[in-house]
Design a protein around this motif. Structure first.
Motif, PDB file in Angstrom:
ATOM      1  N   UNK A  61     -44.870 136.920 -48.330  1.00 26.66           N
ATOM      2  CA  UNK A  61     -45.642 136.625 -48.516  1.00 26.66           C
ATOM      3  C   UNK A  61     -44.211 135.155 -49.585  1.00 26.66           C
ATOM      4  N   UNK A  62     -45.129 134.963 -50.571  1.00 21.42           N
ATOM      5  CA  UNK A  62     -44.565 133.709 -51.352  1.00 21.42           C
ATOM      6  C   UNK A  62     -44.610 134.369 -52.707  1.00 21.42           C
ATOM      7  N   UNK A  81     -42.294 141.122 -40.214  1.00 24.16           N
ATOM      8  CA  UNK A  81     -42.774 140.839 -38.905  1.00 24.16           C
ATOM      9  C   UNK A  81     -44.576 140.861 -39.007  1.00 24.16           C
ATOM     10  N   UNK A  82     -44.972 141.474 -40.127  1.00 28.38           N
ATOM     11  CA  UNK A  82     -46.843 141.721 -39.854  1.00 28.38           C
ATOM     12  C   UNK A  82     -47.105 141.749 -41.118  1.00 28.38           C
ATOM     13  N   UNK A  83     -47.948 141.007 -41.133  1.00 25.77           N
ATOM     14  CA  UNK A  83     -49.493 140.881 -42.372  1.00 25.77           C
ATOM     15  C   UNK A  83     -49.182 142.653 -43.049  1.00 25.77           C
ATOM     16  N   UNK A  84     -49.038 143.841 -42.270  1.00 20.18           N
ATOM     17  CA  UNK A  84     -48.882 144.526 -43.295  1.00 20.18           C
ATOM     18  C   UNK A  84     -48.179 145.019 -43.771  1.00 20.18           C
TER      19      UNK A  84
ATOM     20  N   UNK B  59     -36.736 118.272 -72.994  1.00 21.45           N
ATOM     21  CA  UNK B  59     -37.460 119.736 -72.853  1.00 21.45           C
ATOM     22  C   UNK B  59     -38.285 119.679 -71.996  1.00 21.45           C
ATOM     23  N   UNK B  60     -38.999 120.694 -72.113  1.00 25.33           N
ATOM     24  CA  UNK B  60     -39.870 121.263 -70.634  1.00 25.33           C
ATOM     25  C   UNK B  60     -40.715 122.400 -70.183  1.00 25.33           C
ATOM     26  N   UNK B  61     -40.990 122.467 -69.395  1.00 27.30           N
ATOM     27  CA  UNK B  61     -41.935 123.597 -68.581  1.00 27.30           C
ATOM     28  C   UNK B  61     -41.403 123.885 -67.218  1.00 27.30           C
ATOM     29  N   UNK B  62     -40.981 125.642 -66.988  1.00 32.12           N
ATOM     30  CA  UNK B  62     -41.477 125.584 -65.540  1.00 32.12           C
ATOM     31  C   UNK B  62     -42.762 126.064 -65.615  1.00 32.12           C
ATOM     32  N   UNK B  63     -43.220 125.641 -64.379  1.00 33.32           N
ATOM     33  CA  UNK B  63     -44.938 126.160 -64.018  1.00 33.32           C
ATOM     34  C   UNK B  63     -44.512 126.397 -62.268  1.00 33.32           C
ATOM     35  N   UNK B  64     -45.125 127.628 -62.109  1.00 37.81           N
ATOM     36  CA  UNK B  64     -45.197 128.120 -60.806  1.00 37.81           C
ATOM     37  C   UNK B  64     -47.003 128.239 -60.233  1.00 37.81           C
ATOM     38  N   UNK B  65     -47.242 127.973 -59.061  1.00 39.93           N
ATOM     39  CA  UNK B  65     -48.496 128.215 -58.794  1.00 39.93           C
ATOM     40  C   UNK B  65     -49.046 129.435 -57.293  1.00 39.93           C
ATOM     41  N   UNK B  66     -48.984 130.834 -57.387  1.00 39.29           N
ATOM     42  CA  UNK B  66     -48.770 131.080 -56.157  1.00 39.29           C
ATOM     43  C   UNK B  66     -50.221 131.496 -55.171  1.00 39.29           C
ATOM     44  N   UNK B  67     -50.671 130.288 -54.581  1.00 37.26           N
ATOM     45  CA  UNK B  67     -52.072 129.981 -53.903  1.00 37.26           C
ATOM     46  C   UNK B  67     -52.754 131.666 -53.734  1.00 37.26           C
ATOM     47  N   UNK B  68     -53.328 132.122 -53.177  1.00 38.63           N
ATOM     48  CA  UNK B  68     -54.193 133.459 -53.193  1.00 38.63           C
ATOM     49  C   UNK B  68     -54.228 133.938 -51.734  1.00 38.63           C
ATOM     50  N   UNK B  69     -53.537 135.111 -51.440  1.00 42.85           N
ATOM     51  CA  UNK B  69     -53.275 134.687 -50.251  1.00 42.85           C
ATOM     52  C   UNK B  69     -51.418 135.405 -50.254  1.00 42.85           C
ATOM     53  N   UNK B 192     -40.632 122.701 -55.578  1.00 46.09           N
ATOM     54  CA  UNK B 192     -40.950 123.368 -54.689  1.00 46.09           C
ATOM     55  C   UNK B 192     -42.124 123.707 -53.968  1.00 46.09           C
ATOM     56  N   UNK B 193     -42.428 123.580 -52.837  1.00 41.87           N
ATOM     57  CA  UNK B 193     -43.335 123.930 -52.411  1.00 41.87           C
ATOM     58  C   UNK B 193     -42.997 124.857 -51.097  1.00 41.87           C
ATOM     59  N   UNK B 194     -43.308 126.124 -51.010  1.00 43.64           N
ATOM     60  CA  UNK B 194     -43.207 126.881 -49.770  1.00 43.64           C
ATOM     61  C   UNK B 194     -44.381 128.030 -48.628  1.00 43.64           C
ATOM     62  N   UNK B 195     -44.246 127.774 -47.960  1.00 43.87           N
ATOM     63  CA  UNK B 195     -45.737 128.198 -46.828  1.00 43.87           C
ATOM     64  C   UNK B 195     -45.072 128.868 -45.669  1.00 43.87           C
TER      65      UNK B 195
END
Lengths: 198, 198
Positions: A61-62, A81-84, B59-69, B192-195
């Motif tokens: 997961x991220x 190791x697994x999606x589970x 100044x500014x902001x940190x923003x994050x987005x986690x894609x469904x899943x 940053x982009x993590x997958x």
């Protein structure tokens, strides 16, 4: 076999997060000595982690955490190791704990192996210069330098840092316990920490 | 001065996100030609952006987005001049739009200046090899290479990518419009982009 007090079992469960039967067995093996039982479980955890270490971790997961005020943010990748197991509550909790750890403790690297060589040499030189006039024999000096470098790693390497929720263990040990608990190889693959004004 | 249809004003407001008086003035200046008005506003935006370019952005902001899943995550840092603009709804919306942009379009760099030199030389060599037997004069070849490199930048540099919500403009142009709208220098500092599985 000594009868184990249920209070002790509960306390050990709280401290390790492990199941009833696991902690009961550990307490039986150590004659109800909770500190030795913790140590025993930790070693078993490390052993399971070592056994799983070669296993492929293509799932995971991220996770992201934005600190209130939106001026600090952390994102990390956990592999398993697994999606589970990726959907396991313990793993999700660990991801959030790590995010808070990175927010508060500002690690720069994941492991000592990741630390920049030049930075290390520079730090060693500073320590050596500080000790130059101490008159201590070289073997003792080496030990002192080793100790100081360990301290340095504890400061900047996520896996070597004391865990924010329990500074008696390192992040690495918490990870090993999670591996023992889930029975899967789990890795912290990467993390980012952004802070306004850094 | 020509009377400007309120429908045109509304359409231009929708397309640029700018205020009533600003778009009305642009339509008056272009005699109701909406395409030219868009162009005019874009140039003005670029001019404001250029004017603010030297201003400090602490100044500014940190923003994050986690894609469904939970298999893709993006985190980014937007910098601006004041805490007031950091809390501005337009800036927050831009942060979320950028997060979705990075999720979908996978940029590797922020600007062309960030692109790895070796990678660039390698890509140029490939293009030159492809064109070697074309028999075209060198000046034409240089133009073709320039065009192909521009395409490459559009693919991998966030600021040069077509904007996901409107591919008629680049991310850089949307940023310039936001600078014009808020009147502050705004910078995308990092992302940053993590997958999982990358």
């Amino acid at each position: 076999m000594a009868k184990i007090d249920t209070k002790l079992i509960q306390e050990l469960r709280n401290r390790t997060g492990l199941g009833m039967m696991t902690v009961k067995k550990a307490l039986e093996e150590t004659g109800g000595d909770i500190e030795r039982a913790v140590e025993l479980l930790r070693k078993k955890g490390a052993a399971v982690a070592a056994k799983r270490a070669g296993k492929k971790t293509d799932e995971g997961i991220i996770h992201a955490y934005i600190h209130p005020g939106d001026r600090i943010g952390v994102m990390l990748e956990l592999n398993c190791e697994t999606d589970f197991v990726a959907r396991n509550e313990n793993l999700r909790q660990f991801a959030q704990d790590l995010a808070l750890q990175i927010t508060a403790m500002k690690p720069l690297y994941l492991t000592p192996e990741d630390v920049d060589e030049k930075f290390l040499e520079h730090e060693k030189d500073i320590i050596k210069a500080q000790l130059a006039d101490s008159g201590k024999p070289e073997k003792i000096l080496d030990k002192i330098i080793e100790g100081k470098m360990k301290k340095l790693y504890e400061g900047i390497c996520l896996l070597k840092q004391p865990f924010v929720k329990n500074d008696q263990v390192t992040v690495e040990q918490v990870l090993q316990e999670l591996i023992a608990k889930t029975g899967e190889n789990i890795k912290i693959k990467q993390f980012s920490r952004f802070e306004i004004g850094d």
